[in-house]
Motif scaffolding. Structure first.
Motif, PDB file in Angstrom:
ATOM      1  N   SER A  47      -7.694   9.076 -17.482  1.00  0.00           N
ATOM      2  CA  SER A  47      -8.277   9.054 -16.141  1.00  0.00           C
ATOM      3  C   SER A  47      -9.734   8.629 -16.130  1.00  0.00           C
ATOM      4  O   SER A  47     -10.357   8.569 -15.076  1.00  0.00           O
ATOM      5  N   LYS A 119      -0.577   0.461  -4.589  1.00  0.00           N
ATOM      6  CA  LYS A 119      -1.620   1.492  -4.513  1.00  0.00           C
ATOM      7  C   LYS A 119      -1.125   2.918  -4.786  1.00  0.00           C
ATOM      8  O   LYS A 119      -1.714   3.638  -5.593  1.00  0.00           O
ATOM      9  N   GLU A 122      -0.345   3.601  -8.580  1.00  0.00           N
ATOM     10  CA  GLU A 122      -1.315   3.252  -9.617  1.00  0.00           C
ATOM     11  C   GLU A 122      -1.486   4.433 -10.564  1.00  0.00           C
ATOM     12  O   GLU A 122      -1.582   5.585 -10.127  1.00  0.00           O
ATOM     13  N   LYS A 123      -1.497   4.179 -11.840  1.00  0.00           N
ATOM     14  CA  LYS A 123      -1.632   5.170 -12.923  1.00  0.00           C
ATOM     15  C   LYS A 123      -0.322   5.868 -13.257  1.00  0.00           C
ATOM     16  O   LYS A 123      -0.246   6.598 -14.248  1.00  0.00           O
ATOM     17  N   TRP A 160       1.392  11.082  -6.479  1.00  0.00           N
ATOM     18  CA  TRP A 160       0.830   9.843  -5.967  1.00  0.00           C
ATOM     19  C   TRP A 160      -0.630   9.703  -6.348  1.00  0.00           C
ATOM     20  O   TRP A 160      -1.320  10.705  -6.591  1.00  0.00           O
ATOM     21  N   ASN A 161      -1.104   8.478  -6.380  1.00  0.00           N
ATOM     22  CA  ASN A 161      -2.539   8.253  -6.502  1.00  0.00           C
ATOM     23  C   ASN A 161      -3.215   8.992  -5.355  1.00  0.00           C
ATOM     24  O   ASN A 161      -2.961   8.709  -4.180  1.00  0.00           O
ATOM     25  N   ARG A 162      -4.070   9.949  -5.672  1.00  0.00           N
ATOM     26  CA  ARG A 162      -4.594  10.859  -4.643  1.00  0.00           C
ATOM     27  C   ARG A 162      -5.444  10.144  -3.603  1.00  0.00           C
ATOM     28  O   ARG A 162      -5.525  10.578  -2.458  1.00  0.00           O
ATOM     29  N   ARG A 163      -6.106   9.031  -3.972  1.00  0.00           N
ATOM     30  CA  ARG A 163      -6.948   8.328  -3.009  1.00  0.00           C
ATOM     31  C   ARG A 163      -6.131   7.476  -2.051  1.00  0.00           C
ATOM     32  O   ARG A 163      -6.641   7.019  -1.037  1.00  0.00           O
ATOM     33  N   SER A 164      -4.857   7.266  -2.386  1.00  0.00           N
ATOM     34  CA  SER A 164      -4.077   6.276  -1.655  1.00  0.00           C
ATOM     35  C   SER A 164      -2.974   6.848  -0.785  1.00  0.00           C
ATOM     36  O   SER A 164      -2.520   6.187   0.152  1.00  0.00           O
TER      37      SER A 164
END
Length: 461
Positions: A47, A119, A122-123, A160-164
């Protein structure tokens, strides 16, 4: 909880630095032994930051070792085959010399749609992407991701990607959300509008400092940003304590340089090189040059093969980057089923970090060529969904795939299921661009084409 800034802490950079140096054939054993003996870890934090800060002594040692890694010589073979400042190859003739507005708009929309699809995952590893899609009835992937129907156990294992999540799941999409994969093309557009094609790396550095919050740059860009603030010259900022120098960051900044110079791939690649040298080296720079040249050809060529040829024309012929593109393209043409081919890609390139340029570029070439088996100019939906199915840097790779395929097809040919949710609106943290329409971005790009002189059939301008 202690705040930890990602991608900059010296103790977190050393493991990445060791791997980057070894990829370049540098001999790191002595530095590795010193780091382990002091209690350092050689496992890079996925991360971008470890859970707790290091001691003052370990952090001081980390800074010293990063400096030593920078001084180690690269292998003789790499020095010969991968120059830090590549020489451009001969121009590649495009199939057509007239770029139409619809193809420019298709490239902008394609980039956004591909990015938006990737998005939220991601990751997340490839297996996690599959399980999420299967759980929600979206496998093989055929639409934007949704949380509706998601098995809670799958969601807990693969968050999920937390920002997205709040802006990029199907039920939440209200226009294209802010993302660095779109912010950087906006910065490139600004640079070209202000300075034309004669801009330098110094202009790129100033544009970043003037327009980008430090929190909206990552990996190599964050390192370069930090080094600029620390007084390093722009052409030196990317080469100091930067283990991310061959990652994908410069590659996501390059499309606009091709869009404003349709059918002129070698000139577009030179603009991308000026930009990329601020933060990247070798494969990181070649990736930017490849994408700029490919984007240039995407507005004038007839098919995916022409686009890939144009991109490779500006890449050193014996480089690892060229090999990655060729492997991906060969697998895309092989007729193997998607999962078998992706297994082969991951077998060869899976040891690279998920943000590295080489694995993602092999996947990019695979997605494009696979989509062209039924449509010479590429099947847009198949191209971007294949890119995301493959994992790694899902939003960045799918954005570039979407850009190239969108440029080939034009906006009118893109499926409305992918473009309608964009609502002709882009959110951005770049000043002056938040809420801008794709129509306006298209108009501004076309005006730059006209300013820089589109070539006619006889080569005159």
């Amino acid at each position: 909880m202690t705040f930890r800034l990602t991608w900059t802490q010296p103790e977190d950079l050393v493991p990445h630095g060791l791997r980057a140096a070894e990829d370049e054939g540098r001999h790191t054993s002595r530095i590795r032994e010193r780091w382990l003996a002091a209690g350092g870890s050689v496992e890079p934090p996925v991360s971008g930051a470890s859970d707790a800060p290091a001691s003052a002594n370990l952090r001081s040692l980390a800074r010293d070792l990063l400096d030593e890694l920078d001084t180690l010589p690269v292998s003789g073979h790499l020095s010969d085959t991968e120059p830090e400042i590549p020489v451009l190859a001969s121009p590649v003739a495009a199939a057509s010399t007239t770029a139409v507005r619809d193809r420019v708009r298709g490239a902008w929309l394609g980039r956004a749609a591909g990015c938006l699809l990737g998005k939220p995952v991601e990751k997340i590893p490839r297996e996690g992407i599959r399980r999420i899609a299967q759980s929600t009835g979206n496998w093989p992937i055929s639409s934007y991701f949704t949380a509706c129907g998601l098995d809670p156990a799958v969601g807990e294992q693969y968050p999920w990607n937390r920002r997205s999540r709040g802006t990029s799941l199907l039920e939440n999409i209200a226009g294209m959300p802010e993302d660095d994969d779109l912010n950087f093309p906006l910065i490139a557009l600004t640079i070209l509008e202000q300075h034309g094609t004669g801009f330098t790396t110094d202009h790129v550095a100033k544009a970043w400092l003037d327009n980008l919050p430090g929190g909206r740059v990552f990996t190599a860009e964050r390192i370069a940003y930090r080094n600029l603030l620390d007084g390093y010259a722009p052409l030196d900022a990317g080469g100091h304590r930067n283990p991310f120098r061959e990652w994908i960051g410069a590659q996501i900044r390059a499309d606009v340089y091709g869009w404003v110079l349709p059918g002129r791939p070698e000139e577009a690649a030179e603009l991308a090189r000026q930009d990329a040298m601020l933060s990247h080296r070798r494969s990181g720079v070649y990736g930017a040059m490849f994408v700029a040249a490919a984007a240039s050809a995407s507005l004038t060529a007839d098919g995916v093969d022409d686009v890939l040829v144009a991109g490779l024309s500006v890449v050193p012929p014996q480089s690892r980057y060229r090999h990655a593109i060729e492997v991906g393209a060969e697998l895309g043409r092989s007729g193997q089923d998607t999962e078998t081919a992706l297994d082969a890609l991951h077998s060869e390139f899976g040891h690279f970090h998920w943000v590295h340029s080489l694995n993602n570029s092999a996947l990019l070439a695979f997605a494009l060529t696979r989509s062209s088996r039924s449509h010479t100019e590429g099947d847009f939906a198949q191209a971007i969904t294949t890119a995301v199915t493959g994992g790694w840097d899902t939003d960045s790779t799918a954005a570039t795939v979407g850009s190239l395929c969108g440029g080939l097809l034009g906006a009118e040919a893109l499926p409305s299921s992918w473009t309608n949710p964009l609502q002709d609106r882009l959110a951005s943290s770049v000043p002056g661009f938040d809420g801008i329409s794709f129509d306006e971005l298209t108009d501004r790009t076309v005006r730059l084409q006209e300013k820089f002189g589109m070539k006619s059939e006889d080569g005159a301008e």
